[in-house]
Design a protein around this motif. Structure first.
Motif, PDB file in Angstrom:
ATOM      1  N   PHE A  33      -7.419  53.020 -11.187  1.00 21.91           N
ATOM      2  CA  PHE A  33      -6.399  52.927 -12.226  1.00 21.91           C
ATOM      3  C   PHE A  33      -5.044  52.535 -11.628  1.00 21.91           C
ATOM      4  N   LEU A  34      -4.692  53.172 -10.525  1.00 25.65           N
ATOM      5  CA  LEU A  34      -3.395  52.909  -9.906  1.00 25.65           C
ATOM      6  C   LEU A  34      -3.319  51.529  -9.281  1.00 25.65           C
ATOM      7  N   GLN A  35      -4.465  50.970  -8.904  1.00 30.14           N
ATOM      8  CA  GLN A  35      -4.469  49.653  -8.268  1.00 30.14           C
ATOM      9  C   GLN A  35      -4.078  48.533  -9.233  1.00 30.14           C
ATOM     10  N   GLN A  36      -3.888  48.879 -10.521  1.00 30.47           N
ATOM     11  CA  GLN A  36      -3.352  47.878 -11.447  1.00 30.47           C
ATOM     12  C   GLN A  36      -1.960  47.436 -11.002  1.00 30.47           C
ATOM     13  N   GLN A  37      -1.222  48.357 -10.363  1.00 34.55           N
ATOM     14  CA  GLN A  37       0.131  48.017  -9.916  1.00 34.55           C
ATOM     15  C   GLN A  37       0.393  48.350  -8.446  1.00 34.55           C
ATOM     16  N   LEU A  38      -0.408  49.226  -7.858  1.00 35.00           N
ATOM     17  CA  LEU A  38      -0.188  49.633  -6.475  1.00 35.00           C
ATOM     18  C   LEU A  38      -1.275  49.040  -5.584  1.00 35.00           C
ATOM     19  N   GLU A  39      -0.862  48.286  -4.583  1.00 36.88           N
ATOM     20  CA  GLU A  39      -1.809  47.593  -3.715  1.00 36.88           C
ATOM     21  C   GLU A  39      -2.436  48.541  -2.695  1.00 36.88           C
ATOM     22  N   PRO A  40      -3.751  48.421  -2.455  1.00 32.46           N
ATOM     23  CA  PRO A  40      -4.371  49.177  -1.358  1.00 32.46           C
ATOM     24  C   PRO A  40      -3.744  48.762  -0.027  1.00 32.46           C
ATOM     25  N   LYS A  41      -3.627  49.713   0.883  1.00 33.52           N
ATOM     26  CA  LYS A  41      -2.955  49.440   2.147  1.00 33.52           C
ATOM     27  C   LYS A  41      -3.503  50.403   3.202  1.00 33.52           C
ATOM     28  N   THR A  42      -4.227  49.898   4.154  1.00 39.95           N
ATOM     29  CA  THR A  42      -4.878  50.735   5.162  1.00 39.95           C
ATOM     30  C   THR A  42      -3.852  51.434   6.060  1.00 39.95           C
ATOM     31  N   GLY A  43      -4.080  52.729   6.294  1.00 37.48           N
ATOM     32  CA  GLY A  43      -3.187  53.496   7.156  1.00 37.48           C
ATOM     33  C   GLY A  43      -3.943  54.608   7.856  1.00 37.48           C
ATOM     34  N   ASN A  44      -3.245  55.351   8.698  1.00 37.11           N
ATOM     35  CA  ASN A  44      -3.873  56.402   9.492  1.00 37.11           C
ATOM     36  C   ASN A  44      -3.945  57.742   8.755  1.00 37.11           C
ATOM     37  N   VAL A  45      -5.058  58.441   9.023  1.00 44.24           N
ATOM     38  CA  VAL A  45      -5.199  59.841   8.615  1.00 44.24           C
ATOM     39  C   VAL A  45      -4.989  60.683   9.872  1.00 44.24           C
ATOM     40  N   ILE A  46      -4.010  61.578   9.830  1.00 43.06           N
ATOM     41  CA  ILE A  46      -3.681  62.402  11.000  1.00 43.06           C
ATOM     42  C   ILE A  46      -3.964  63.861  10.700  1.00 43.06           C
ATOM     43  N   GLU A  47      -4.757  64.487  11.560  1.00 45.49           N
ATOM     44  CA  GLU A  47      -5.081  65.904  11.386  1.00 45.49           C
ATOM     45  C   GLU A  47      -4.048  66.774  12.111  1.00 45.49           C
ATOM     46  N   VAL A  48      -3.519  67.762  11.381  1.00 49.32           N
ATOM     47  CA  VAL A  48      -2.528  68.694  11.936  1.00 49.32           C
ATOM     48  C   VAL A  48      -3.213  70.042  12.159  1.00 49.32           C
TER      49      VAL A  48
END
Length: 405
Positions: free
Chosen positions: A223-238
């Motif tokens: 639903f959000l991708q109608q206006q927000l582009e997918p963009k690969t990023g990091n997942v960081i565990e704390v």
């Protein structure tokens, strides 16, 4: 009949009520009860959304709801009308949602829909029919009393604790409440179902709606991708041990900012364990959608950084990063339903607070400062999320609310 009942009935006769008839059982029974009470009732159906992008189910469109609503209106011998508010809904609710998610915040569309549409644009439409009141099928209650020569209106929780929807109305004002009626607020859901079946209403066995208000159940990233582009990023565990060291802060006014804002994670606070599709698609406390294995317990989102496009996660439901002792609401986001109870600068007051629908009320102290209100809880709260609404109660009465920073 008792004289008081006759007097009440005569008072209501001739009073015109427009009810938002949605095609669900709650508004159907609300309409029936209004008719029984002697009101002149008109049914008005709202069309708020046409697009099916991201919908999980392809059926149950607004056309289906409108057809069922019209059947209910005919059954109850009420005039039936349809109004299309989709342009206003897109501008004032959906576009706001996209904007908030793009900033890494998580809005509540149901609260916005009530504030911006049902009790604003829709209420204006109802008044065009000469309505004295506007009714909905919400599980909440309204009372009123006179003080200083004018009426004060109180918004109360519904009698059914499992269905109380007062939280969704936490942004209403005195003018809106003066015209509002909540016919089913004093009864519980099983009784609503029983009345609907007894009266053979077409909605008696219909399931409750789910998902985003008037949009329905959707796959949120799609639903959000109608206006927000997918963009690969990091997942960081704390690590949990890291957060535990950061939380030994005394509850004093000097420490309000440390206590009431999310901890500002940095990339070096943990280690990279995977990738995601876009930080703006995730929210604090989220579990689903991470798709990262190799852990004994589930991973949860602790925080997001949309500027760096990073998601910070922690392992386990008891990870200390999921919990915070307080929250902050900026001055421009504070809303008082009871304007006569506004707090003065430097004042503190104890209230019961909830930060999401269905959450049990939690004891907290509100501190009014120049920049806004700091809320410190008696017990730390899980998943405090920027963009959501915090609402404070005195007993069953909802006093005020605001958007969490």
């Amino acid at each position: 009949m008792p004289p008081t009942f006759v007097a009440q009935l005569l008072d209501k006769m001739g009073k015109k009520v427009v009810i938002g008839l949605s095609g669900g059982v709650d508004s159907s029974v609300a309409a029936y009860l209004l008719k029984q009470q002697g009101y002149d009732v008109i049914a008005l159906f709202m069309v708020n959304w046409h697009d099916r992008t991201g919908a999980i189910t392809g059926h149950c469109t607004w056309e289906d709801d409108a057809m069922i609503a019209e059947m209910v209106a005919k059954k109850l011998d009420m005039p039936f009308h349809i109004v299309d508010l989709s342009k206003d809904y897109k501008t004032r609710v959906v576009d706001y949602m996209f904007d908030e998610y793009s900033k890494g915040r998580t809005p509540n569309p149901d609260v916005l829909c009530n504030r911006e549409i049902k009790f604003d644009i829709f209420m204006d439409e109802c008044l065009k029919f000469g309505a004295d009141y506007v009714a909905t099928g919400h599980y909440c209650q309204k009372t009123e009393f006179e003080q200083d020569g004018k009426m004060t209106y109180q918004l109360l929780a519904g009698e059914d604790n499992n269905k109380d929807q007062s939280y969704f109305l936490c942004q209403l004002n005195q003018n809106q409440l003066s015209k509002a009626l909540f016919p089913i607020g004093h009864i519980d859901k099983p009784e609503v179902r029983r009345i609907a079946a007894e009266q053979d209403l077409p909605t008696a066995a219909r399931k409750d709606s789910q998902g985003i208000c008037f949009v329905g159940k959707v796959d949120l990233p799609t639903f959000l991708q109608q206006q927000l582009e997918p963009k690969t990023g990091n997942v960081i565990e704390v690590p949990g041990e890291f957060m535990a060291k950061k939380k030994s802060v005394e509850k004093t006014p000097d420490n309000f900012k440390k206590l009431c804002f999310a901890y500002p994670y940095k990339p070096w606070n943990g280690k990279v364990i995977g990738e995601h599709r876009g930080a703006h698609f995730y929210t604090v406390g989220q579990r689903k959608g991470l798709n990262i294995g190799g852990h004994d317990e589930p991973l949860f989102v602790l925080g997001t950084d949309v500027n760096r496009n990073i998601i910070y996660v922690g392992e386990g439901t008891e990870h200390p990063g999921l919990y915070r002792p307080g929250l902050f609401i900026s001055s421009e986001e504070i809303h008082w339903i009871r304007e006569d109870l506004k707090m003065e600068l430097g004042e503190n007051r104890d209230y019961d607070v909830r930060i999401r629908y269905r959450q049990p009320l939690e004891k907290a102290t509100l501190y009014q400062q120049e920049e806004g209100i700091y809320i410190l809880f008696e017990n730390e709260q899980r998943g405090i999320t920027a963009g959501q609404f915090a609402a404070w109660y005195n007993g069953k009465e909802l006093i005020g609310s605001g958007v969490i920073s």
